[in-house]
Design a protein around this motif. Structure first.
Motif, PDB file in Angstrom:
ATOM      1  N   UNK A   1     -14.820  -2.489  -5.527  1.00 38.54           N
ATOM      2  CA  UNK A   1     -13.371  -2.457  -5.767  1.00 38.54           C
ATOM      3  C   UNK A   1     -12.724  -1.338  -4.935  1.00 38.54           C
ATOM      4  N   UNK A   2     -13.346  -0.159  -4.950  1.00 36.47           N
ATOM      5  CA  UNK A   2     -12.793   0.961  -4.193  1.00 36.47           C
ATOM      6  C   UNK A   2     -12.899   0.698  -2.685  1.00 36.47           C
TER       7      UNK A   2
ATOM      8  N   UNK B   1       1.102   4.198  -2.854  1.00 33.61           N
ATOM      9  CA  UNK B   1       0.884   5.640  -2.608  1.00 33.61           C
ATOM     10  C   UNK B   1       1.925   6.482  -3.341  1.00 33.61           C
TER      11      UNK B   1
ATOM     12  N   UNK C   1     -10.194  12.415  -4.496  1.00 35.89           N
ATOM     13  CA  UNK C   1     -10.202  11.226  -3.626  1.00 35.89           C
ATOM     14  C   UNK C   1     -10.637  10.005  -4.423  1.00 35.89           C
ATOM     15  N   UNK C   2     -11.704  10.186  -5.187  1.00 36.40           N
ATOM     16  CA  UNK C   2     -12.221   9.058  -5.960  1.00 36.40           C
ATOM     17  C   UNK C   2     -11.200   8.633  -7.025  1.00 36.40           C
TER      18      UNK C   2
ATOM     19  N   UNK D   1      -3.533  -4.165  -7.859  1.00 36.52           N
ATOM     20  CA  UNK D   1      -4.255  -5.227  -8.577  1.00 36.52           C
ATOM     21  C   UNK D   1      -4.070  -6.585  -7.904  1.00 36.52           C
TER      22      UNK D   1
ATOM     23  N   UNK E   1     -17.628  -1.207  -9.189  1.00 38.47           N
ATOM     24  CA  UNK E   1     -16.576  -0.216  -8.937  1.00 38.47           C
ATOM     25  C   UNK E   1     -16.551   0.166  -7.456  1.00 38.47           C
TER      26      UNK E   1
ATOM     27  N   UNK F   1      -3.315  -7.392  -4.808  1.00 36.80           N
ATOM     28  CA  UNK F   1      -4.003  -7.537  -3.522  1.00 36.80           C
ATOM     29  C   UNK F   1      -5.511  -7.674  -3.698  1.00 36.80           C
ATOM     30  N   UNK F   2      -6.035  -7.074  -4.776  1.00 35.50           N
ATOM     31  CA  UNK F   2      -7.489  -7.061  -4.963  1.00 35.50           C
ATOM     32  C   UNK F   2      -7.988  -8.281  -5.720  1.00 35.50           C
TER      33      UNK F   2
ATOM     34  N   UNK G   1     -12.480  -2.153  -1.282  1.00 32.57           N
ATOM     35  CA  UNK G   1     -11.332  -3.017  -0.932  1.00 32.57           C
ATOM     36  C   UNK G   1     -10.063  -2.172  -0.779  1.00 32.57           C
ATOM     37  N   UNK G   2      -9.916  -1.182  -1.663  1.00 30.55           N
ATOM     38  CA  UNK G   2      -8.751  -0.284  -1.554  1.00 30.55           C
ATOM     39  C   UNK G   2      -8.829   0.476  -0.230  1.00 30.55           C
TER      40      UNK G   2
ATOM     41  N   UNK H   1       1.994   5.883   6.079  1.00 30.23           N
ATOM     42  CA  UNK H   1       3.436   5.711   5.861  1.00 30.23           C
ATOM     43  C   UNK H   1       4.171   6.754   6.690  1.00 30.23           C
TER      44      UNK H   1
ATOM     45  N   UNK I   1      -5.261   3.733  -7.155  1.00 31.18           N
ATOM     46  CA  UNK I   1      -4.695   2.752  -6.209  1.00 31.18           C
ATOM     47  C   UNK I   1      -5.214   1.353  -6.504  1.00 31.18           C
ATOM     48  N   UNK I   2      -6.477   1.273  -6.951  1.00 31.03           N
ATOM     49  CA  UNK I   2      -7.025  -0.061  -7.242  1.00 31.03           C
ATOM     50  C   UNK I   2      -6.249  -0.715  -8.378  1.00 31.03           C
ATOM     51  N   UNK I   3      -5.755   0.119  -9.306  1.00 29.82           N
ATOM     52  CA  UNK I   3      -4.925  -0.427 -10.384  1.00 29.82           C
ATOM     53  C   UNK I   3      -3.544  -0.829  -9.878  1.00 29.82           C
TER      54      UNK I   3
ATOM     55  N   UNK J   1     -16.538   8.562  -1.310  1.00 31.91           N
ATOM     56  CA  UNK J   1     -16.761   8.321  -2.746  1.00 31.91           C
ATOM     57  C   UNK J   1     -18.190   8.624  -3.199  1.00 31.91           C
TER      58      UNK J   1
ATOM     59  N   UNK K   1      -7.744  -1.681   2.532  1.00 31.27           N
ATOM     60  CA  UNK K   1      -6.278  -1.857   2.538  1.00 31.27           C
ATOM     61  C   UNK K   1      -5.588  -0.629   3.124  1.00 31.27           C
TER      62      UNK K   1
ATOM     63  N   UNK L   1       0.846  -1.199   0.000  1.00 33.88           N
ATOM     64  CA  UNK L   1       0.000   0.000   0.000  1.00 33.88           C
ATOM     65  C   UNK L   1       0.887   1.258   0.000  1.00 33.88           C
ATOM     66  N   UNK L   2       1.914   1.265   0.833  1.00 34.14           N
ATOM     67  CA  UNK L   2       2.785   2.445   0.887  1.00 34.14           C
ATOM     68  C   UNK L   2       3.543   2.630  -0.421  1.00 34.14           C
TER      69      UNK L   2
ATOM     70  N   UNK M   1      -8.375   6.746  -5.307  1.00 33.95           N
ATOM     71  CA  UNK M   1      -8.748   5.371  -4.946  1.00 33.95           C
ATOM     72  C   UNK M   1      -8.792   4.486  -6.193  1.00 33.95           C
ATOM     73  N   UNK M   2      -9.283   5.068  -7.276  1.00 33.00           N
ATOM     74  CA  UNK M   2      -9.349   4.299  -8.530  1.00 33.00           C
ATOM     75  C   UNK M   2      -7.941   3.932  -8.993  1.00 33.00           C
TER      76      UNK M   2
END
Lengths: 184, 202
Positions: B22-23, A129, A168-169, A180, B19, A182-183, B25-26, B36, A175-177, B11, B29, A125-126, A172-173
């Motif tokens: 998925x978000x 970021x 923010x959205x 990958x 979607x 972990x998800x 789950x992020x 950090x 980060x989801x990529x 969100x 995490x 995760x870090x 998060x999107x």
């Protein structure tokens, strides 16, 4: 001159280029991983001074041992994690520990497998970021770890609330990529 | 009780279910990973790979401390030089926030406007302050600005100044994370007194 800018390389490519003596690649690797390594070291060692030493030792080891990385065996992040973990373990052994008392009861602290799992999650995760733009990273860090609401973040950054929500959205999107694996 | 932000607040509720999941789950995490850490100044730049210290380990901590002291002195000189030069040449200040400060009962007519600049690559948040109606101080005393964290009003210093009356463009600096900051105060510092009366607060 390298065909691909170091910033655009995968971790594995950066390790390979570092093995060939490419300082730019090594510096990009440092920017991506110094905070994850520092975070891991802080959790394991509980002391900023020794964690700082462990970070420097980790990257000195990466520079020296980059040739041992084999891209065909997997991506760079797990290899870097292993190098960091070894450097941190060595730093932990260097401390003269007083003999521990045997506890009367089983500890409620997480056991080694759980600790390893959470360390790996935090590491990924870090690292992810560091892949965000600074605007996106700022709103995520303020939202998750400063205790500010979205409205307070908007006020703090002096930007419209809608922009905070959009960033923010988007963060998060993205980060989801980046997360990958972990998800999955 | 959890300090994690509310996912729907972050969100909104208009995402397609897949979607949103998925978000979420992020989000989970991020909450599990925790923040950090901020890098120490000595970790801002990578180790010189050609010259690892005694083949990876570094100088003894006492010598590291001495070197850091010297480095701090050099950095302070550079900072002051940069400050003077910046003032002279009108260095750019990319403002990200503006916070009014008002006088406490100790200085009820005083006020200030605090500008927070964009964080630089080394982690500094540059600050600029316009003060109004601040009382001149006796010799040896000075004003000091602090960030506050919860009940700790003087959590970390952002610098000192002795300006009085109406003065614009005082340049200070917050060289640390602003996470958890709940406000800013200006105190009067009297060496040896042990008291730190707050004269301005956000």
């Amino acid at each position: 001159m390298p065909a691909v800018a170091a910033d655009e390389c995968t971790d594995g490519e950066l390790i390979t280029r570092s093995a060939e003596g490419d300082r730019d690649a090594f510096e990009v690797l440092y920017r991506r991983y110094s905070r994850p390594v520092f975070g891991l070291a802080l959790r394991r060692l509980g002391d900023r001074g020794r964690a700082e030493d462990a970070v420097q030792e980790t990257f000195a080891s990466i520079w020296r041992a980059a040739r041992s990385y084999k891209p065909e065996r997997g991506p760079g992040a797990p290899w870097l994690y292993a190098v960091a973990r070894n450097a941190i373990t060595d730093r932990g052994r260097a401390r003269a520990e007083p003999p521990a008392e045997v506890p009367d009861r089983a500890s409620s602290e997480p056991g080694p497998p759980e600790r390893a799992e959470s360390s790996w999650t935090a590491w990924r995760v870090h690292r992810a970021l560091e892949g965000l733009s600074s605007n996106e990273r700022t709103v995520i860090e303020l939202a998750y770890w400063s205790g500010l609401s979205q409205s307070e973040i908007a006020e703090f950054l002096n930007i419209p609330l809608g922009t905070v929500k959009t960033r923010t959205r988007a963060a998060l999107h993205r980060l989801s990529g980046l997360l990958e694996e972990e998800l999955a | 009780m959890s300090d994690a932000p509310d996912f729907r607040d972050l969100v909104g509720g208009d995402l397609p279910p897949e979607e949103a999941e998925r978000l979420r789950r992020v989000h989970e995490l991020l909450v599990a990973a925790g923040p950090p850490p901020e890098l120490s100044p000595q970790l801002q730049e990578p180790v010189e790979p050609e010259k690892p210290r005694d083949n990876v380990s570094f100088l003894p901590r006492r010598r590291t401390g001495l070197l850091l002291g010297i480095a701090a002195a050099i950095a302070l000189t550079a900072f002051l030089g940069g400050f003077i030069s910046g003032e002279r040449h009108g260095s750019p200040f990319n403002e990200v926030a503006q916070l009014p400060m008002h006088g406490t009962t100790a200085a009820s007519k005083a006020s200030a406007l605090l500008y927070v600049g964009k964080r630089d690559s080394a982690g500094n948040w540059p600050l600029k302050v316009d003060v109004k109606n601040l009382a001149p101080l006796p010799k040896g005393e000075y004003y000091e600005m602090f960030i506050s964290r919860g009940a700790n009003a003087r959590a970390a210093s952002c610098g000192t100044f002795r300006a009085a009356g109406n003065t614009d463009g005082l340049r200070l600096n917050a060289p640390f994370s602003l996470k958890g900051v709940t406000g800013w105060v200006v105190t009067v510092e009297r060496p040896g007194s042990g008291k730190h009366p707050v004269v301005l607060t956000t």
